[in-house]
Design an enzyme around this catalytic site. Sequence first.
Site, mmCIF file in Angstrom:
data_model
loop_
_atom_site.group_PDB
_atom_site.id
_atom_site.type_symbol
_atom_site.label_atom_id
_atom_site.label_comp_id
_atom_site.label_asym_id
_atom_site.label_seq_id
_atom_site.Cartn_x
_atom_site.Cartn_y
_atom_site.Cartn_z
ATOM 1 N N CYS A 1 68.142 38.267 50.951
ATOM 2 C CA CYS A 1 67.449 39.069 52.281
ATOM 3 C C CYS A 1 66.111 39.266 51.398
ATOM 4 C CB CYS A 1 68.073 39.258 53.628
ATOM 5 S SG CYS A 1 68.439 41.156 53.477
ATOM 6 N N CYS B 1 66.560 42.682 49.522
ATOM 7 C CA CYS B 1 67.320 43.105 48.751
ATOM 8 C C CYS B 1 66.505 43.117 47.186
ATOM 9 C CB CYS B 1 68.397 42.036 47.974
ATOM 10 S SG CYS B 1 69.379 40.994 49.362
ATOM 11 N N CYS C 1 89.058 50.514 23.142
ATOM 12 C CA CYS C 1 88.744 51.807 24.539
ATOM 13 C C CYS C 1 88.168 51.726 25.002
ATOM 14 C CB CYS C 1 88.851 53.012 23.895
ATOM 15 S SG CYS C 1 89.248 54.147 25.604
ATOM 16 N N CYS D 1 85.238 54.087 22.861
ATOM 17 C CA CYS D 1 84.697 52.925 21.265
ATOM 18 C C CYS D 1 83.440 52.525 21.195
ATOM 19 C CB CYS D 1 85.598 52.229 20.980
ATOM 20 S SG CYS D 1 86.964 52.834 20.480
ATOM 21 N N ASP E 1 82.273 23.571 54.287
ATOM 22 C CA ASP E 1 81.182 22.399 55.261
ATOM 23 C C ASP E 1 82.798 21.747 54.931
ATOM 24 O OD1 ASP E 1 79.312 20.575 55.498
ATOM 25 O OD2 ASP E 1 79.950 19.657 53.543
#
Length: 813
Positions: free
Chosen positions: A54, A57, A126, A129, A505
């Site tokens: 919409c 947004c 990690c 890093c 559908d």
Amino acid sequence: MAVQEATSCSESKEKTNSCCSSNQSLEQSCCSDNEIDFTPKDEVVEYRIYGMDCPSCGLTIEKGLRKLEHIKDVKVNYNTAKLQLVRQDGANMIGVEDEVQKFGFRIKPLKQIEDVKEYLIEGMDCGSCAKSIENHLNTIEGVNSVIVNFSTGKMKVEHDNSVDEIILQVSKIGFKASLLSKASPSPKPAKNKEGTTIIITSGLLIALGMMGAFAEVSFYLTTLLYATAMVISGYKPVKSAYYSIKSRSLDMNVLMSAAAIGAALIGEWVEGAMVVWLFALGTTLQNISLEKTRNSIRNLMNLSPSEAWVKEGSQLVKKIVENVSIGEVIIVKPGDKIPLDGEILKGESSINQAPITGESIPVDKEVGDTVYAGTINENGSLEVRVTKIVEDTAIAKIIHLVEEAQEQRAPTQDFIDKFANVYTPFVFILALLTMVFPPIVGLGTWDDWFYRGLELLVVACPCALVISTPVAIVSAIGNAAKNGVLIKGGTFLEKSGAINAIAFDKTGTLTEGKPKVSEVKALNMPEEEFLSIALTLESYSAHPIAQTIVNYATEKGITSKEGELFKNLVGKGIQATLDGVTYYAGNARLFEEMNLPLGEAQTIVQEMQQKGRTVVIISNQQEMLGIISVADTVRPSTVQALSGLKKVGVHQVVMLTGDNEGTAKMISKEASVSRYFAELLPEDKVDVIKKLQNEGHKVAMVGDGINDAPALASADLGIAMGGAGTDTAMETADIVLMADNLEKLPHTIKLSQKVLKIIKQNIWFSIIVKLIALILIFPGLLTLWLAVLSDTGAAVLVILNALRLLKVESDNQ
């Protein structure tokens, strides 16, 4: 099974130009078509935004982007889904993409920024890093912006300086970088032999030191062994820690280095040596485990052959696929992989399409059919005309979209990262206070509390917690891609795990989408004679139902008769003269207008119509000759797929159709759906989705990705079918089933549920381990090396737990 009566959603409502139900003015800036103003020194950049449902947004995105530095103006056009912005020289464009993704939308530049280069980073185990690399490179002159993705092991840098300079700077902080090319976007990293040698050497030195201590060898000799082990194992993390501190990062290299050096300062040499050795060992194990998750995409890259046999006149020439152009003819031998997408010109074969669609059964292909790069030619030589260059093949797009999906952060990951950003400095400060405050007030010795403070430094590293989510997401997306399901990001993976209602559908989704003859009823004549008349009449009609009857009769081996004076009766049927007699084929309305009574055929017609079938009546001017019923059939995989969905907890399976009540009722019974809504216009399907959401359901919508776009956008999750054949489906939906069937949908939901379960397990396990370590510090029950073991060990276990997602198999495999 309760079947709901057909529900019409055609109540009058005020229409807007958006799919929003609210009467929102479209004069907002987010729907403006006006071009933005800019000066010659500024740069206009355009993006495509996916996921807006919409105009509000667009307004949200505009407000968020206007907060960024160097962005002078922003316009979001909801109708065209475009973002247009003006940046000043040197503005962080990668930051724009990151900001839009935070709002839950996907973004793609319409024109790739030339200065942005992509690198493969080796050695990250990690998220901290990645942050350290970002922070360090941001201090380097010539680097405009940088984003490092720990999950995929890749880095995007917008820079003016040389590639060698970037690689050098990354190596300074303790990692290895290599530039990625378009031809090889996911190369396999080299094995870290140096790291293995360091672990073995320092481990032996520590073992010798411990043996020497038991044998009462000189204290200085054992200390020398421990110190040497510390230097060998600790050189790299200390070097990385130096650059991390320089760039104001607080990563695990800083914490571990401080703990090891602190242990040496207070004379705990064995503890310090064990800290750096366990840290190095844990880092190596994490890297090995993480590479297994990242290999899910590299394995996709290896599906397509790098060379193709190209037909040039009467000769076959081997070319690398990058040099093969559209229109060239390639030869694919039995057992070979197809190198490029194309259309079969000569030959027929069974093609194993599992790499693209996840289908376990090979598909028969003949002249005119499409074949995809990376699929396997089971038998029969093929001549294929190339229709797409290597960058545009279906497998290339899948790889690109999957890599993009793995780079997007899931909501849980965002939350964990924010938590870690608070947790680490908090515990670091707590560690410093623990070292200083208790001895000052006379609660113990300096050495004792300094040691406990060092333990807190190790516990401050949230490695296991930070990687708990991204590793699971990457593993699951890789698993889904291998099974022919394209999931666009961690957000959609998490959403699908919470889905409890799915709307389908009907036409082309639950059903074949192609009408078939379901019943033939000949009256007062043999069936073959009746079909011959029907074939003759319908051969001259262009209507899809007529073509269905022609195909049915032809397959039965029926031959047509000689006919003349064919006349198409628009909307009613067709007539023709056979052997001087006029015959008709059409619907009941045709015979009503001609005042030809149906007689005994009336009952048969009514029975067929009640079953939801389309009826074609054949007659001459004297009598009814028979009836043919045509119906769209339920896909063979539909019933099994819907049954599988109910097994994984999706109990609301809803069918949406524009067909009449009778057809909807028949298909709903055959497919065993929970509810159905009939006689719907496209906008009515949106209302049904909202109705289900208002009932408290998390709703997914399954359609073809084009006609059902409004409903797909309104649902919590949009799922498109047949992505291998349609670029639009691959671009628009949140999840794409690459094969044109529903078989993989239960697997997708099961995989998503498994992801949520494993993420929760990883998070709770990481938190509990940290809490236990924190509790054991103050009574003095935790040693420094045990603190390191709890951190690195927990991280390895979290990764191994996430790796289980790579082995989740589809029930129909």
